[in-house]
Design a protein around this motif. Sequence first.
Motif, PDB file in Angstrom:
ATOM      1  N   TYR A 163       0.994  -1.218  -0.102  1.00 37.54           N
ATOM      2  CA  TYR A 163      -0.103  -0.188   0.117  1.00 37.54           C
ATOM      3  C   TYR A 163       0.446   1.158   0.212  1.00 37.54           C
ATOM      4  N   PHE A 164       2.242   0.745   0.500  1.00 34.19           N
ATOM      5  CA  PHE A 164       3.129   1.516   0.492  1.00 34.19           C
ATOM      6  C   PHE A 164       4.460   1.856   0.112  1.00 34.19           C
ATOM      7  N   PRO A 165       5.055   2.880  -0.589  1.00 33.24           N
ATOM      8  CA  PRO A 165       6.264   2.252  -1.066  1.00 33.24           C
ATOM      9  C   PRO A 165       7.527   1.882   0.023  1.00 33.24           C
ATOM     10  N   GLY A 166       6.942   3.039   1.074  1.00 32.54           N
ATOM     11  CA  GLY A 166       8.494   3.197   2.645  1.00 32.54           C
ATOM     12  C   GLY A 166       7.683   3.713   3.198  1.00 32.54           C
ATOM     13  N   LYS A 167       8.593   3.802   4.227  1.00 36.35           N
ATOM     14  CA  LYS A 167       7.966   4.386   5.882  1.00 36.35           C
ATOM     15  C   LYS A 167       7.869   6.368   5.461  1.00 36.35           C
ATOM     16  N   LEU A 168       8.376   6.646   4.092  1.00 36.16           N
ATOM     17  CA  LEU A 168       8.452   8.096   3.901  1.00 36.16           C
ATOM     18  C   LEU A 168       6.990   8.405   3.521  1.00 36.16           C
ATOM     19  N   SER A 169       6.779   7.193   2.509  1.00 36.86           N
ATOM     20  CA  SER A 169       5.584   7.562   1.785  1.00 36.86           C
ATOM     21  C   SER A 169       4.375   7.249   3.151  1.00 36.86           C
ATOM     22  N   LEU A 170       4.959   6.808   3.869  1.00 39.02           N
ATOM     23  CA  LEU A 170       3.101   6.149   4.703  1.00 39.02           C
ATOM     24  C   LEU A 170       3.186   7.779   5.690  1.00 39.02           C
ATOM     25  N   TYR A 171       4.908   8.544   6.191  1.00 41.43           N
ATOM     26  CA  TYR A 171       5.170   9.263   7.156  1.00 41.43           C
ATOM     27  C   TYR A 171       3.991  10.651   7.054  1.00 41.43           C
ATOM     28  N   GLU A 172       4.271  10.894   5.232  1.00 39.06           N
ATOM     29  CA  GLU A 172       3.513  11.953   4.358  1.00 39.06           C
ATOM     30  C   GLU A 172       2.425  11.560   4.561  1.00 39.06           C
ATOM     31  N   ALA A 173       1.627  10.640   4.495  1.00 41.70           N
ATOM     32  CA  ALA A 173       0.031  10.374   3.881  1.00 41.70           C
ATOM     33  C   ALA A 173      -0.130  10.632   5.169  1.00 41.70           C
ATOM     34  N   ALA A 174       0.366  10.405   6.616  1.00 48.57           N
ATOM     35  CA  ALA A 174      -0.227  10.397   7.966  1.00 48.57           C
ATOM     36  C   ALA A 174      -0.041  12.237   8.537  1.00 48.57           C
ATOM     37  N   LEU A 175       0.557  12.802   8.247  1.00 55.54           N
ATOM     38  CA  LEU A 175       1.592  14.342   7.956  1.00 55.54           C
ATOM     39  C   LEU A 175       0.063  14.986   7.432  1.00 55.54           C
ATOM     40  N   LYS A 176      -0.266  14.213   6.024  1.00 57.69           N
ATOM     41  CA  LYS A 176      -0.748  14.755   6.128  1.00 57.69           C
ATOM     42  C   LYS A 176      -2.593  15.374   6.254  1.00 57.69           C
ATOM     43  N   ARG A 177      -3.105  13.994   6.379  1.00 56.32           N
ATOM     44  CA  ARG A 177      -4.195  13.377   7.920  1.00 56.32           C
ATOM     45  C   ARG A 177      -4.081  14.723   8.707  1.00 56.32           C
ATOM     46  N   ALA A 178      -3.198  14.646   9.576  1.00 52.95           N
ATOM     47  CA  ALA A 178      -2.389  15.334  10.903  1.00 52.95           C
ATOM     48  C   ALA A 178      -2.375  16.844  10.341  1.00 52.95           C
ATOM     49  N   SER A 179      -1.954  17.650   9.432  1.00 52.13           N
ATOM     50  CA  SER A 179      -1.717  18.882   8.894  1.00 52.13           C
ATOM     51  C   SER A 179      -3.574  19.071   8.640  1.00 52.13           C
ATOM     52  N   GLU A 180      -4.121  18.150   8.294  1.00 49.95           N
ATOM     53  CA  GLU A 180      -5.966  19.158   7.814  1.00 49.95           C
ATOM     54  C   GLU A 180      -6.024  19.523   8.908  1.00 49.95           C
ATOM     55  N   ASP A 181      -5.670  18.012  10.262  1.00 48.12           N
ATOM     56  CA  ASP A 181      -6.304  18.044  11.327  1.00 48.12           C
ATOM     57  C   ASP A 181      -6.511  19.491  12.501  1.00 48.12           C
ATOM     58  N   LEU A 182      -4.807  19.596  12.354  1.00 52.65           N
ATOM     59  CA  LEU A 182      -4.234  20.919  12.547  1.00 52.65           C
ATOM     60  C   LEU A 182      -4.891  22.379  12.277  1.00 52.65           C
ATOM     61  N   ALA A 183      -4.765  22.330  10.720  1.00 51.97           N
ATOM     62  CA  ALA A 183      -5.227  23.288  10.108  1.00 51.97           C
ATOM     63  C   ALA A 183      -6.737  23.663  10.454  1.00 51.97           C
ATOM     64  N   GLY A 184      -7.504  22.837  10.795  1.00 52.70           N
ATOM     65  CA  GLY A 184      -9.239  23.002  11.204  1.00 52.70           C
ATOM     66  C   GLY A 184      -9.102  23.289  13.108  1.00 52.70           C
TER      67      GLY A 184
END
Length: 229
Positions: free
Chosen positions: A53-74
């Motif tokens: 589902y994810f090429p590596g930990k970096l891509s998974l980290y970026e996906a998690a960061l995207k969700r967290a950033s949307e939460d924080l912006a809200g």
Amino acid sequence: MTTGVRRRMGVEERRQQLIGVALELFSRRSPDEVSIDEIASAAGISRPLVYHYFPGKLSLYEAALKRASEDLAGRFDEPHEGPLGARLLRVMRRFFDFVDEHGPGFAALMRGGPAVGSSATNALIDSVRQAAYEQILSHLGVTEAPARLELVVRSWISLAESTALIWLDGRRIPRGELEIQLVHDFAALTAVSAAYDGEMTALVRRMVQDEPNDGPFADLAARLIALAG
């Protein structure tokens, strides 16, 4: 008697599950310290399936960061009702809720985590800062900020970030005190800028005209008067 059968997840459902699991682990420890094996174990799947589902930990980290950033912006969303000082205080409480919930991940991101420096990560961080900036301007009733106001608001956002990082390192100052101190910092930065600029003077007057005697801005004024005495 029925036997438990593990339900097969769809691709997007599984991706979202892995993002949630990773975000939970990154919230407790720095992403550098979390392995793909741990993420797989927490999700109840094999390590190779994570890579499906994810090429590596970096891509998974970026996906998690995207969700967290949307939460924080809200967290900066706030109804335009009531005195400005009280609104800013509610925003700071939600901001520190996020910092409290995602401490290690927040610190790793701001201080230099595994994805820091990538264009995707920088864009996400900037999007949160921009969302906060636009929200503050909207509460001030400003669409196009003059240079001094932009400096004040962006400086204050940076101050909130650095304050949160220092607080995470030992939590030596009560969180509630820092929340109200940051509201006071905003008022102080704005007032100092007003001493040099007529537009900022008019803005400060609008800011304080509806502030109650028991509000954060009045509290700051009382503290400063007490110091002068």
